[in-house]
Every structure is written in structure tokens, then in C-alpha cells.
Design an enzyme around this catalytic site. Structure first.
Site, PDB file in Angstrom:
ATOM      1  N   TYR A   1       0.810  -1.198   0.019  1.00  0.00           N
ATOM      2  CA  TYR A   1       0.111  -0.031   0.095  1.00  0.00           C
ATOM      3  C   TYR A   1       0.802   1.202   0.045  1.00  0.00           C
ATOM      4  O   TYR A   1       0.361   2.263  -0.614  1.00  0.00           O
ATOM      5  CB  TYR A   1      -1.024  -0.083   1.123  1.00  0.00           C
ATOM      6  CG  TYR A   1      -2.478  -0.883   0.883  1.00  0.00           C
ATOM      7  CD1 TYR A   1      -3.223  -0.211   0.171  1.00  0.00           C
ATOM      8  CD2 TYR A   1      -2.290  -2.299   1.380  1.00  0.00           C
ATOM      9  CE1 TYR A   1      -4.376  -1.062   0.112  1.00  0.00           C
ATOM     10  CE2 TYR A   1      -3.359  -2.969   0.993  1.00  0.00           C
ATOM     11  CZ  TYR A   1      -4.204  -2.307   0.196  1.00  0.00           C
ATOM     12  OH  TYR A   1      -5.562  -3.235   0.155  1.00  0.00           O
TER      13      TYR A   1
ATOM     14  N   GLU B   1      -8.939  -7.485   4.454  1.00  0.00           N
ATOM     15  CA  GLU B   1      -8.196  -8.536   3.705  1.00  0.00           C
ATOM     16  C   GLU B   1      -7.589  -9.188   4.806  1.00  0.00           C
ATOM     17  O   GLU B   1      -7.497 -10.680   4.501  1.00  0.00           O
ATOM     18  CB  GLU B   1      -7.079  -7.874   2.762  1.00  0.00           C
ATOM     19  CG  GLU B   1      -7.938  -7.043   1.543  1.00  0.00           C
ATOM     20  CD  GLU B   1      -6.643  -6.014   1.051  1.00  0.00           C
ATOM     21  OE1 GLU B   1      -5.602  -5.995   1.306  1.00  0.00           O
ATOM     22  OE2 GLU B   1      -7.176  -5.446   0.398  1.00  0.00           O
TER      23      GLU B   1
END
Length: 397
Positions: free
Chosen positions: A97, A139
Site C-alpha cells: 500500500y 483483507e
């Protein structure tokens, strides 16, 4: 999903909406260019969707929708779930990310120039990390749920093609067993597997294929249409043999049957969109003897109709399951309706507003039926659909 953005942050984000509408694809192109300077990051993405531009347009549309709804991000909850499921399938992890954040903010600055002040970039950084943290948390929950089950795994696992089954002129099924001989995590009927084809000489090529068998701990089956060109489907049809190794991540997806069936079910598919429906029908035949099920499928003709005998066998096993097929090129001897599936036919021959609808098929098929079912009075919460490819807009739009 609530965010505590300050009024100033909301104002700054919304001020960029006209610019995102005009320059969004350019920003995303610049973002990917920066990301793909790192080959390890580039390998995470489906390069076919990069080359044809669909992923660029999809992400540009998603960011624009986020900016427009920055004061009410809860409306994006369903999109967040789909993205999280897809990220698990593509083996995207928390450490990836920050790379996206750096590339996105850098691209905004490059494309918007002086308009992208430090305040604007700070606001977009805050907005990005809000969504990123939601995704990372979801997730993690998905991965934990997979790993706590017998046969669960994370990352890529090698599977052996144990059997090839011709289903029609253009569609073939492939039975897959894990190379390590261990069990597989039972999927939820309707979910998909994500495959990569690096070992087949197609680095960066990834594909999602619905599992077309019922849940079990021994194997998976995928059913693939031969598409034009030299991509993944061509490899599977023309080169993959019994014994060929392919790699995939565990089953994911938010399109699946509930564990408790409370309403009649209408399964609606077009073309190779039948694959998750067959999985659902196998699950219903095995575990839901009292469920009321209508399966309606559309294809061109008998030659393109896959898995017909298998579906008929499932229907014969279940006293409350019915199946109807439509051929656009129907011949007199065919046991099928002529033409296209219509809303009027569904209204007359299924429970309609009382039913849960599950849809899978080509984009025009989905767009038509999601829109028309809701327009005809079926509650939106009872219309569920699966689409493979970047979701650039809601099908009901």
C-alpha cells in the site's frame, strides 16, 4: 463505514472533482507508470487489463466516485468488499500500500501541477489511507478465515490438471488437484480462483475463473471459454494437458449462495457465465433439498451450450429445481426456448419479486438484467451479480 474527515478536508477533496473528471485517466496512467518502475510491484497487476486500458478507466472512475462521496463513503461499502476480495486473490499485502500512496500522490502532483497544493495532497493522502486501512483490515479478516480452515493457504499454490472435459465447441472444463497432495479449502458456491501464468511464458498474465463444481476438500473444477488471441484461455485450451502445472490463490469473491436459503432462487446466466451457477446448483442439490430454484440460461445454440447433460442430471436429483434454456439460433429439434431471455418471461415464469436473483454473464447481459430487474420491482438487495474484469461502474447505473 464512517470517516471523520474534517470539513476542510472534505472541501479540498470535492474541489478536485472537476479536475478528476477531466484528467482522471491521465493521473492513473502516471500512477501506474511510477508503480511499474519496480518489477516486483508490476508483477502484482493483471497486465492484460493494463494494456487494454480497462483497469486505468476503472480506477479513475473509482477515485472520482470516492471524491464525490467523500462526505458519505459508506455508499462505497460494496465496492470495498469486492476490491478486498480481489486483492486477496491477487496476493496483494499490506506492504504494497505505501507504494501505491507514493505513486498516486506523485501522479496527482505531476498532472494537476500548481493546483495540487500541499494542502490538497495532504487531504488526498488522508483520504487514501482511510480507504487503504479499511482494505487492509478486511483483507486480513478474509485471509484469516481462509487459513483457519482445513486446506487453506495464502499466496500462490501449484495445482495439477488431472482431467480435461470438453463441454462445447468453445468451452472446456479442467479438474485441478494440488500438487502437494493436500486438501483444498472448500469454496463457497459462486466464488472464483485467481491464476497466474508466469510459468507458461506469460509473466504478469492473471485471470479469474469461477469454480464450477460444488464445495469439497479434494479438488476444484474451472470451466473456460476459448477466447480469441494468445492469452490464458488459449494456453489452457491449446497447450495445457493432463499433468500441466498451474498456480492459483485460494477461493475468494463476494458472489456466493448464503448458508441459509430463505427465499426462492433464480439463477440467470449468459454464455460461459453458467460456471458459478453450476457450482451453486451442485451445492443446492447436495445440501438444500427444500430450496425452490429456477435456472435460466441463454446461449447461441446447442453447439455453444456447455454442461447441458450435467445440469439436467442435477435437476433430476432435486424435486424443486427447474431449468430453462434460450437459444438465439434455435432449431426445431432443440429442447429450448427461442430468442433472448426477457423480463416479461421471468415475471411470468419465476417468483420474480419474491426471489433472490444471481446473475453472471457478459457485460451487456449483466447491465440489462440488473437494471431491468430492479426497474421492474425486484429489490436491489435481492439482485446479486458476478462480473470478471475491472468494475468501472455499477451495473445498475
Amino acid at each position: 463505514m464512517s470517516a471523520s474527515f474534517s470539513p476542510h478536508t472534505i472541501t479540498l477533496i470535492k474541489s478536485t472533482v472537476p479536475l478528476l473528471a477531466e484528467h482522471g485517466t491521465t493521473i492513473i496512467e502516471a500512477m501506474y507508470h511510477r508503480l511499474f518502475e519496480d518489477p516486483q510491484i508490476e508483477a502484482l497487476f493483471n497486465q492484460a487489463n493494463q494494456k487494454n486500458g480497462t483497469q486505468i478507466h476503472a480506477l479513475a472512475g473509482a477515485i472520482l466516485a470516492y471524491a464525490r462521496n467523500i462526505d458519505n463513503p459508506g455508499v462505497l461499502a460494496s465496492a470495498i468488499e469486492r476490491i478486498a476480495q480481489k486483492h486477496v486473490g491477487y496476493a496483494i499485502h499490506p506492504e504494497h500500500y505505501p507504494h501505491v500512496a507514493t505513486a498516486l500522490l506523485g501522479a496527482i502532483k505531476k498532472v494537476l501541477g500548481d493546483v495540487a497544493t500541499s494542502e490538497v495532497l495532504e487531504a488526498w493522502g488522508e483520504a487514501y489511507w482511510f480507504i487503504a486501512n479499511l482494505l487492509k483490515d478486511r483483507e486480513a479478516v478474509i485471509r484469516e478465515g481462509i487459513m483457519t480452515k482445513n486446506g487453506g493457504w495464502i499466496h500462490w499454490r501449484r495445482f495439477v490438471i488431472s482431467k480435461r472435459i470438453p463441454e462445447s465447441e468453445t468451452i472446456t472444463s479442467f479438474m485441478l488437484h494440488p500438487e502437494d497432495g493436500g486438501p483444498v479449502v472448500p469454496h463457497q458456491a459462486g466464488q472464483y480462483l485467481t491464476f497466474r501464468f508466469d510459468a507458461a511464458g506469460m509473466p504478469g498474465m492473471k485471470r479469474n475463473y469461477s469454480i464450477s463444481c460444488g464445495p469439497n476438500s479434494d479438488h476444484y473444477r474451472i470451466t473456460v471459454k476459448r477466447e480469441h488471441g494468445t492469452g490464458a484461455s488459449a494456453f489452457l485450451h491449446d497447450q495445457a494437458k493432463v499433468g500441466t502445472i498451474i498456480e492459483c490463490t485460494p477461493p475468494v469473491g463476494d458472489f456466493f449462495l448464503p448458508s441459509v436459503i430463505e427465499r426462492p432462487i433464480v439463477l440467470l446466466s449468459g454464455g460461459v457465465g453458467l460456471t458459478p451457477m453450476v457450482s451453486m446448483m451442485e451445492q443446492i442439490a447436495e445440501a438444500h433439498p427444500d430450496a425452490q430454484v429456477w435456472y435460466v440460461h441463454g446461449t447461441q445454440n446447442r453447439e455453444t451450450h456447455a454442461m447441458d447433460a450435467h445440469i439436467r442430471a442435477l435437476v433430476s436429483r432435486h424435486k424443486h429445481m427447474k431449468a430453462t434454456t434460450f437459444y438465439t439460433q434455435r432449431r426445431e429439434a432443440d429442447d429450448a426456448e427461442a430468442g433472448f431471455i426477457t423480463i416479461d418471461w421471468l415475471r411470468a415464469n419465476t417468483p420474480f419479486q419474491k426471489a433472490d436473483f444471481y446473475l453472471c454473464g457478459p457485460r451487456p447481459f449483466l447491465r440489462t438484467f440488473v437494471r431491468d430487474l430492479i426497474g421492474a420491482g425486484v429489490p436491489a438487495v435481492q439482485v446479486h451479480y458476478e462480473f470478471f474484469g475491472p468494475m468501472d461502474e455499477e451495473m445498475a447505473a
